[in-house]
Design an enzyme around this catalytic site. Structure first.
Site, PDB file in Angstrom:
ATOM      1  N   THR A 141       0.865  -1.181   0.000  1.00  8.47           N
ATOM      2  CA  THR A 141       0.000   0.000   0.000  1.00  8.47           C
ATOM      3  C   THR A 141       0.899   1.226   0.000  1.00  8.47           C
ATOM      4  O   THR A 141       1.940   1.242   0.641  1.00  8.47           O
ATOM      5  CB  THR A 141      -0.873   0.060   1.263  1.00  8.47           C
ATOM      6  OG1 THR A 141      -0.015   0.138   2.404  1.00  8.47           O
ATOM      7  CG2 THR A 141      -1.744  -1.154   1.367  1.00  8.47           C
ATOM      8  N   GLU A 199      -5.853  -3.959   1.180  1.00  5.77           N
ATOM      9  CA  GLU A 199      -5.988  -4.906   2.292  1.00  5.77           C
ATOM     10  C   GLU A 199      -7.218  -5.797   2.164  1.00  5.77           C
ATOM     11  O   GLU A 199      -7.389  -6.726   2.956  1.00  5.77           O
ATOM     12  CB  GLU A 199      -6.073  -4.136   3.624  1.00  5.77           C
ATOM     13  CG  GLU A 199      -4.780  -3.463   4.043  1.00  5.77           C
ATOM     14  CD  GLU A 199      -4.620  -2.045   3.484  1.00  5.77           C
ATOM     15  OE1 GLU A 199      -5.277  -1.746   2.471  1.00  5.77           O
ATOM     16  OE2 GLU A 199      -3.848  -1.269   4.052  1.00  5.77           O
ATOM     17  N   LYS A 220     -13.676  14.893  15.868  1.00  5.72           N
ATOM     18  CA  LYS A 220     -14.216  14.210  17.057  1.00  5.72           C
ATOM     19  C   LYS A 220     -14.583  15.266  18.087  1.00  5.72           C
ATOM     20  O   LYS A 220     -13.746  15.714  18.849  1.00  5.72           O
ATOM     21  CB  LYS A 220     -13.189  13.224  17.589  1.00  5.72           C
ATOM     22  CG  LYS A 220     -12.886  12.108  16.575  1.00  5.72           C
ATOM     23  CD  LYS A 220     -11.535  11.462  16.762  1.00  5.72           C
ATOM     24  CE  LYS A 220     -11.228  10.480  15.627  1.00  5.72           C
ATOM     25  NZ  LYS A 220     -10.389  11.076  14.555  1.00  5.72           N
ATOM     26  N   TRP A 234     -19.078  12.514  16.086  1.00  9.03           N
ATOM     27  CA  TRP A 234     -18.226  12.753  14.937  1.00  9.03           C
ATOM     28  C   TRP A 234     -18.885  13.717  13.962  1.00  9.03           C
ATOM     29  O   TRP A 234     -20.073  13.618  13.676  1.00  9.03           O
ATOM     30  CB  TRP A 234     -17.929  11.425  14.206  1.00  9.03           C
ATOM     31  CG  TRP A 234     -16.852  10.639  14.884  1.00  9.03           C
ATOM     32  CD1 TRP A 234     -16.177  10.986  16.003  1.00  9.03           C
ATOM     33  CD2 TRP A 234     -16.339   9.369  14.472  1.00  9.03           C
ATOM     34  NE1 TRP A 234     -15.269  10.019  16.333  1.00  9.03           N
ATOM     35  CE2 TRP A 234     -15.340   9.010  15.409  1.00  9.03           C
ATOM     36  CE3 TRP A 234     -16.612   8.511  13.420  1.00  9.03           C
ATOM     37  CZ2 TRP A 234     -14.625   7.823  15.317  1.00  9.03           C
ATOM     38  CZ3 TRP A 234     -15.898   7.336  13.328  1.00  9.03           C
ATOM     39  CH2 TRP A 234     -14.907   6.992  14.275  1.00  9.03           C
TER      40      TRP A 234
END
Lengths: 552, 552
Positions: free
Chosen positions: A187, A331, A445, A450
């Protein structure tokens, strides 16, 4: 109580054996930029894969789990490498030719690649790196190219076709443990060193079955798939493996990724399906509008890698190409979700279109959960936003070799119980459809709740006098974090921050508690090398006191 | 080198969890014979499966790999049992309600079933058997029925709904080894004791993925599948598991398998797909011709279990239902082949129709080879006939518990290297399409070559004066075996054997060396209880000198 079923390993060599026999006439078609494209049947690909494996073993000394890297475009030789290397028990390592040179060198060294198979046209990229790659013993050059640049690099240089010539056309593929490494891909994270994801034979096999399920790509041997997504990018989304399972033909564009040759190959070879990231298609659609061509064969386009803007999706519809949105990451092999609208919505309705713009629905092989700001599990109610975590047999549970040689499991990437933390924030509805709203590192946050930076940015950019806007989290004594709005006004605009805040709370539909108090004007939003907003620059500028901030 | 993929087991509980969340609104619809069919969403099925598991564990003491049998029609409670029993770690044992009583008892005793879940309407079948079933401790009665017949049988009797009532609607399904037993099903072979095939969680999971692949059934959550193939017959071809993976709705006919109710449920519930053996459909099509109904929803019919006669396939076409032929057996889970014509044939052509009448093409999960009369491997040339052997992760490599408690691997059923010998003789073409020509036990082994008894029979029965004909192998000093033709002439016909032999060699297209020398007239071909030719009776009559044989 044991079952009485046969114990048959799920391996890449099984996929190869199936494709080369039951689907022996299906083809890999490679665009050559001039004249007829190169066509090879799956049977031929199988014979050449066997020859390549003999060459790698007998001439180059590839053994056990040696890493054999590829630095190649999408083409037939690359498909041959895809099957030969894992089937013989070695590990295919696809190298991203778009990476900066030093990152590429870092990756080759970390994987300790022994061989690199490279397209001749990419030698100018590879040659200057070779002195920094001590593990590389052999370079195999596929296709024409100036090999003189490799002189004195201290590696053995081989021509791909010469290596294959005369080798036996079958290979007695070894029996392998299905959990053994088959392929790897790094990645290119924006922070820290690249991280290696190592796919197993099992994960590739199961992922291939999923790709061939009706609600994923749903192709048959009547189809031809134009594989624009690079083979160095998560195994071209698993398409080369999947097609050998079901006989789907592949059209490979090699290095001809510009709008004009893409349009020409669609008109000439008449693929029924294509897979690519959105950016490639924006150019293609513009080209088609300027110079109409018969692209009627192409009825389905799988788009992933980044969200496809709704306007682009509608532009596709006009050409009779139906976009199917998908989400995944290196992934996740990558198939994580596919946006096929559920049965209860009416075809052609706005509701259906809304489903098409979501990231899509999870297949049975991918378990998903949302984790909220305080570590709590959130319901699938289409409203509660949390970080997406996933689990499944084709999903990474670690990265390759940390500094101690052990698998790497950073806390911010994997939960204590082994799930992958995707770093994406979103909501899931009651039917299992995912909508991503932000990156976890960008979300604000605030007091245990959120706030999506992306939602605020989109609402701000809907204001006619705002050219661009980025919203980042900044520390706040009372709430932990609060949003800072960094705004680029349109040429000549003089809108004030109060007006923008009122616009957000009114037409923008943003809840009052989410409205930013802190505002700043900037000349342009900083961007990464691939054109994404680089918000860490703004965060740093704020921290360093470099921004002129107004508090409302 | 180990991969970095998560190690996630492929289990039935994963399929259940997926179906009850992502496809929570999909339905299991059970025909009740009167009024509205019973409809339960997958979410409800999941809650009831959890309740059933609690009841089995807490009230009935089911532990570890205890066998829980079902003696049931296709209905929602049976689907609940399909998921609850394997997911809790126990073993689902489906009992074939068509078997003779003594065989049923033998099977229950061999499996040592602890619990039997039975439909109330089937109590008259079960009650007389119970005294012979010492391992059975509990009988759970689903649906209405006269439970008084169970009095004095020495088992605890429970009502299904009463057991579930008040139980928790979730269950903490245990983590299981994917190779562990999940379900079992006995083959009712024509000779010897029945043999138990034990499916693993892994085999069921992989088979479900295969069923959902585009070239198999290819259904989505817009589809409703009419599951006529019994749930006691190879897990209803895997459809209940597969549908929970992709949200396909199921229409379950319960005991209403006669043409009239089937036609009514098709018209009322409007399934898009159906799965059944050919015999069921012959009656249904006749009924539809006599009493037309709107069956336009049903566009795809999967037919297996026996070859579908071409005339029946054409009759389906007239109703707009496309037959997709498939082949499999209890030992193959059952998906072995699916007859979807290859890309290179023209839709609607005779060639395409010919492909549709083959048994079909092997999917990637099923390896196939043909073994000839002398144990040699035969090519896939569409001509060389051999016994079909198969290998794959959902194919049996043994039977459950021989006399010594070890898995049973008879030489005539499994090769030394672990492949299943199917007992079917056929040819495979270069594209992997299988055509079965005979059963291995019926083929005539003449001088190292094989003669198909079925081919001779079909050629004979094409003669206008032949009502029926059976061809069996009889010992021959020179050739090992030679064919004996046993012919039933049509009413009033006086055709001689020479004429029939000439017909075979002429219009019949049979090679000279395959023509029978031995001929006999019989009054009728002996049949098994399911109406198949019982050739072992003819072989015995010949051996016992009971036939009047003419040698030409």
């Amino acid at each position: 109580m044991q079952s009485t079923m046969q114990d048959v390993e799920l391996t890449v060599s099984r996929i190869l054996a199936h494709g080369t026999t039951v689907h022996s006439r299906s083809e890999v078609i490679t665009w050559t930029g001039e004249g007829e494209p190169e066509r090879r049947t799956f049977a031929e690909v199988g014979r050449r894969a066997a020859q390549l494996a003999h060459a790698l073993r007998d001439d180059l000394g590839v053994r056990d789990d040696d890493r054999v890297a590829t630095l190649m475009w999408n083409n037939c030789a690359h498909v041959e490498a895809y099957f030969a290397i894992p089937s013989m028990g070695a590990v295919l390592h696809t190298l991203n030719l778009r990476l900066p040179a030093e990152q590429l060198a870092w990756i080759v060294n970390h994987a300790a690649d022994k061989v690199i198979v490279v397209n001749g046209t990419l030698l100018p990229l590879l040659a200057p790196l070779l002195p920094q790659l001590p593990t590389v013993e052999h370079v195999v050059v596929a296709g024409p190219g100036d090999t003189s640049v490799l002189e004195g690099a201290g590696v053995q240089v081989h021509a791909y076709e010469a290596l294959l010539a005369g080798k036996p056309e079958t290979y007695d593929w070894p029996r392998l443990d299905e959990r053994q490494a088959a392929a790897m891909c790094y990645t290119s994270g924006t922070t820290g060193d690249p991280k290696g994801v190592v796919y197993s034979h099992r994960s590739i096999y199961l992922h291939s079955m999923q790709v061939n399920m009706t609600q994923s790509m749903g192709l048959t041997d009547s189809d031809t798939s134009l594989v624009v997504v690079p083979q160095f990018h998560v195994n071209a989304w698993g398409i080369p493996h999947a097609t050998f399972m079901t006989g789907v033909n592949m059209l490979m564009p090699d290095r001809f990724l510009q709008p004009a040759p893409l349009a020409e190959m669609i008109e000439t070879v008449r693929p029924t399906h294509a897979a690519a990231v959105p950016t490639i298609w924006q150019g293609l659609l513009a080209d088609l509008k300027a110079k109409p061509r018969d692209v009627s064969s192409l009825t389905q386009v799988t788009i992933g890698g980044a969200a496809c803007p709704p306007a682009l999706m509608k532009a596709f519809d006009e050409f009779g190409m139906r976009v199917v949105h998908a989400w995944g990451m290196t992934e996740t092999s990558p198939l994580g979700t596919v946006a096929r609208p559920p049965a209860h919505v009416e075809p052609g309705s706005d509701e259906e279109f809304a489903y098409r713009t979501t990231q899509g629905r999870f297949p049975a092989g991918v378990q998903a959960r949302l984790t909220g700001p305080n570590g709590e599990r959130l319901p699938w109610d289409g409203v509660s936003a949390g970080e997406l975590e996933v689990r499944g047999p084709w999903i990474a549970g670690a990265y390759y070799n940390g500094p101690d040689g052990e698998p790497l499991r950073p806390d911010d990437k994997f939960s204590a119980d082994g799930w992958l933390k995707t770093g994406d924030v979103g909501v899931i509805d009651a039917d299992g459809f995912l909508t991503l709203t932000d990156r976890a590192k960008d979300v604000i946050k605030s007091g245990g709740e959120w706030i999506s930076s992306v939602e605020l940015e989109n609402a701000l950019m809907a204001h006619p006098q705002v050219a661009e806007a980025a919203v980042v989290a900044v520390p706040d004594d009372k709430w932990g974090e609060r949003p800072l709005a960094a705004v680029v006004l349109a040429e000549g605009a003089g809108t004030g921050f109060e007006e923008l805040r009122d616009f957000l709370g009114g037409e923008g539909g943003i809840a009052k508690w989410q409205l930013p108090e802190r505002w700043t004007r900037i000349a342009a939003v900083p961007k990464t090398s691939v054109g994404k907003f680089d918000k860490k620059v703004i965060r740093k500028q704020y921290a360093d006191g470099e921004l002129d901030v107004t508090t409302l």
